[in-house]
Design an enzyme around this catalytic site. Structure first.
Site, PDB file in Angstrom:
ATOM      1  N   LYS A  94       0.586  -0.878   0.234  1.00  0.00           N
ATOM      2  CA  LYS A  94       0.261   0.279   0.416  1.00  0.00           C
ATOM      3  C   LYS A  94       0.784   0.732   0.155  1.00  0.00           C
ATOM      4  O   LYS A  94       1.780   1.609   0.583  1.00  0.00           O
ATOM      5  CB  LYS A  94      -0.858   0.322   1.185  1.00  0.00           C
ATOM      6  CG  LYS A  94      -2.393   0.800   1.093  1.00  0.00           C
ATOM      7  CD  LYS A  94      -2.165   2.123   0.642  1.00  0.00           C
ATOM      8  CE  LYS A  94      -1.296   3.025   2.277  1.00  0.00           C
ATOM      9  NZ  LYS A  94      -1.403   4.611   2.005  1.00  0.00           N
ATOM     10  N   VAL A 113      -9.707   2.337   3.960  1.00  0.00           N
ATOM     11  CA  VAL A 113      -9.082   0.576   3.285  1.00  0.00           C
ATOM     12  C   VAL A 113      -8.251   0.591   3.341  1.00  0.00           C
ATOM     13  O   VAL A 113      -7.748  -0.518   3.575  1.00  0.00           O
ATOM     14  CB  VAL A 113      -9.726   1.431   1.890  1.00  0.00           C
ATOM     15  CG1 VAL A 113      -8.857  -0.025   1.243  1.00  0.00           C
ATOM     16  CG2 VAL A 113     -10.931   1.518   1.290  1.00  0.00           C
ATOM     17  N   GLU A 173       9.183   1.706  11.346  1.00  0.00           N
ATOM     18  CA  GLU A 173      10.584   2.311  11.075  1.00  0.00           C
ATOM     19  C   GLU A 173       9.699   3.988  10.987  1.00  0.00           C
ATOM     20  O   GLU A 173       9.336   3.796  10.153  1.00  0.00           O
ATOM     21  CB  GLU A 173      11.331   2.067   9.486  1.00  0.00           C
ATOM     22  CG  GLU A 173      12.452   3.169   9.536  1.00  0.00           C
ATOM     23  CD  GLU A 173      12.723   4.097   9.163  1.00  0.00           C
ATOM     24  OE1 GLU A 173      13.138   5.011   9.699  1.00  0.00           O
ATOM     25  OE2 GLU A 173      12.493   3.754   7.355  1.00  0.00           O
ATOM     26  N   CYS A 212      13.962  10.832   7.598  1.00  0.00           N
ATOM     27  CA  CYS A 212      13.595  10.282   9.061  1.00  0.00           C
ATOM     28  C   CYS A 212      14.922  10.302  10.050  1.00  0.00           C
ATOM     29  O   CYS A 212      14.536  10.142  11.233  1.00  0.00           O
ATOM     30  CB  CYS A 212      12.768   9.491   9.247  1.00  0.00           C
ATOM     31  SG  CYS A 212      13.526   8.356   8.116  1.00  0.00           S
ATOM     32  N   GLU A 271       9.264  16.295  15.282  1.00  0.00           N
ATOM     33  CA  GLU A 271       9.761  15.607  14.698  1.00  0.00           C
ATOM     34  C   GLU A 271       9.085  17.347  13.298  1.00  0.00           C
ATOM     35  O   GLU A 271       7.819  16.964  13.213  1.00  0.00           O
ATOM     36  CB  GLU A 271       9.348  14.152  13.413  1.00  0.00           C
ATOM     37  CG  GLU A 271      10.287  14.578  11.910  1.00  0.00           C
ATOM     38  CD  GLU A 271       9.815  13.289  11.808  1.00  0.00           C
ATOM     39  OE1 GLU A 271      11.211  12.200  11.792  1.00  0.00           O
ATOM     40  OE2 GLU A 271       8.659  12.264  11.962  1.00  0.00           O
TER      41      GLU A 271
END
Length: 513
Positions: A201, A238, A277, A310, A413
């Site tokens: 996805k 979904v 992650e 990240c 973040e």
């Protein structure tokens, strides 16, 4: 249809048009490329211009159910999970197919991700394409799939024990928008090499690289129908079915910590194995003996791809003896970096992914200012752009000082080109500040002494650290975080083993043998 007018004086516009013409809009389910059952589509929007590039099939509940069912059947009813030779051949075929379309994929990434072209020569494309599939394909031959344990003193020499490694089953791979093909390949490679089937996805902001991959699998590999399913959707409801459906055995997710925690909760009822992650607020520590010439290149790394990484070292911790000079030099460097069209080779800072993310970055800067921080440079939208980029999502490279390490801007973040600079007095305080974070994904240390740099690196509670510019990246190198930065590791032997179960078999040898 695209609403961007082709203009060869506007490189990213022309590139977007070419990407749109080559794009795959269909999803891959059970070996077939097809539209959504409802025929629904969603727009793929250029972050560089704000204009629509084209459309992608929008999976509904019926499509997701079909994809999960296909993956389940492929795992349970074919020999994919046991036929290592087939798996290796298929990964090699997929590698060749990707290589053949490398340059088209490069343009597609620049168009839909908004990543500067220079990043596609690094982790955005060329690095993962070099090894993300080939490393696990080679590992199929060398990995210890079975191992015998020593003679059992408890039950006698006739009792033999063997540990067998088997695939987990159906893996739901949920991937982000910032480095989409990099993350997809580093999930797909080991998952498939280990013998699992996959429902992929992709992030709805960047679907085409994933649907292209689906087309390559369908047209250029012997991967059996259902082993890989590519199901793009803009619907969280979904997508959420992957976390709750009992036919899915594992969630492999890269993205925000908030979503990772939600998936962990939703997957608990069916005891799904979960690899997460997640986010980071990594620190770059500049010790008092660091070479000043090395500080700026390291600090400016936060600007690459508009800070949408990240592992970016968004906290710069500087020894007080170097602090004032470092702040001045970093601010000057941030003011000089090239911001604009991601298709231009000199661009370092392209757009953030969408208008919502741009506003989040601006809000974080405004909050920092309201709480007493000083914004040395940046802090607002970047508007010095040609007309064709006026609808894009650009933020000024930003340097912030006067910040307590406990402040929101130093703890949360931001996912934008925003750097916080904080002073420290000695190595112990630097380590305490680096570890004073809910995150623990990555970090870096600069020192004239490798031994001293390594000593500090070993004390930082993160999953990866670079010392004096050392790179930890690689398909053979485990990557992931401590604390709120995730669970488990991607890549390396550790990442490969996450997609495997361990079964211990004990049996009695006949007498006389």
């Amino acid at each position: 249809m695209s609403d961007v007018v082709e203009d060869h004086s506007a490189p990213c516009v022309a590139m977007g048009q070419r990407a749109a013409r080559a794009a795959e809009s269909r999803m891959l389910i059970d070996g077939a490329l097809r539209p959504a059952a409802s025929r629904a589509e969603f727009d793929n929007v250029s972050p560089a211009t704000g204009h629509t590039l084209g459309a992608t099939a929008a999976a509904g509940a019926e499509d997701m159910d079909a994809a999960i069912g296909a993956a389940r059947r492929a795992f349970d009813d074919t020999d994919w999970s046991t036929n290592r030779g087939l798996r290796q051949r298929c990964l090699t075929q997929l590698q060749s197919a990707l290589e053949a379309e490398r340059e088209a994929l490069r343009e597609e990434l620049i168009a839909e991700v908004g990543c500067p072209v220079m990043t596609t020569q690094l982790a955005q494309l060329d690095w993962p394409l070099a090894a993300a599939l080939q490393y696990p394909a080679e590992l199929i031959e060398t990995f210890e799939w079975e191992r015998a344990l020593d003679a059992d003193p408890l039950f006698g020499e006739r009792n033999v024990r063997t540990v067998v490694k088997e695939p987990v089953g159906v893996v739901a791979a949920i991937t982000p928008s910032n480095f989409p093909i990099e993350v997809i390949l580093n999930k797909l490679g080991p998952a498939l090499a280990a013998g699992n089937s996959v429902v992929l996805k992709p992030d709805p902001n960047t679907p085409w690289n994933a649907t292209r991959l689906g087309r390559l699998i369908a047209e250029h590999t012997d991967i059996p129908p259902g082993v890989v399913n590519v199901v793009p959707t803009p619907s969280n409801e979904v997508a959420g079915r992957l976390a709750t459906d009992p036919r899915v055995d594992m969630i492999s997710f890269t993205g925000s910590t908030a979503v990772g925690k939600l998936l962990l909760r939703h997957g608990a009822d069916t005891m799904k194995r979960t690899f997460l992650e997640l986010g980071g607020k990594s620190a770059l520590i500049v010790l008092d003996d660091a070479n000043p010439a090395k500080i700026i290149p390291s600090a400016v790394g936060v600007c690459v791809h508009a800070g949408q990484a990240c592992a970016a070292t968004t906290r710069l911790l500087v020894h007080e003896a170097l602090f004032d000079d470092t702040v001045a030099a970093v601010a000057a460097a941030f003011e000089a970096v090239s911001v604009g069209d991601p298709a231009l080779p000199q661009t370092l800072v392209g757009p953030v992914i969408n208008a919502q993310q741009k506003q989040r970055v601006l809000d974080a800067c405004a909050q920092a200012r309201a709480e007493g921080a000083e914004i040395i440079t940046g802090g607002g939208p970047f508007d010095d752009l040609p007309a064709y980029l006026a609808g894009g999502h650009y933020v000024q490279p930003t340097v912030i000082v006067g910040v307590d390490n406990a402040a929101a801007i130093a703890q949360q973040e931001v996912f934008g080109p925003v750097l916080v600079i904080v002073p420290f007095t000695d190595d112990d305080q630097a380590v305490r500040l680096a570890n004073d974070s809910a995150y623990g994904l990555a970090g870096a240390v600069l020192s004239a002494s490798t031994d001293r740099g390594m000593s500090v690196a070993r004390r930082i509670r993160t999953g990866a650290v670079g010392v004096n510019g050392g790179m930890y990246y690689g398909a053979d190198a485990p990557f992931g975080g401590y604390k709120n930065s995730g669970i488990g590791r991607q890549c390396g032997i550790e990442g490969f083993q996450q997609y495997l179960e361990s079964k211990t078999i004990g049996y009695r040898k006949p007498r006389g043998r």
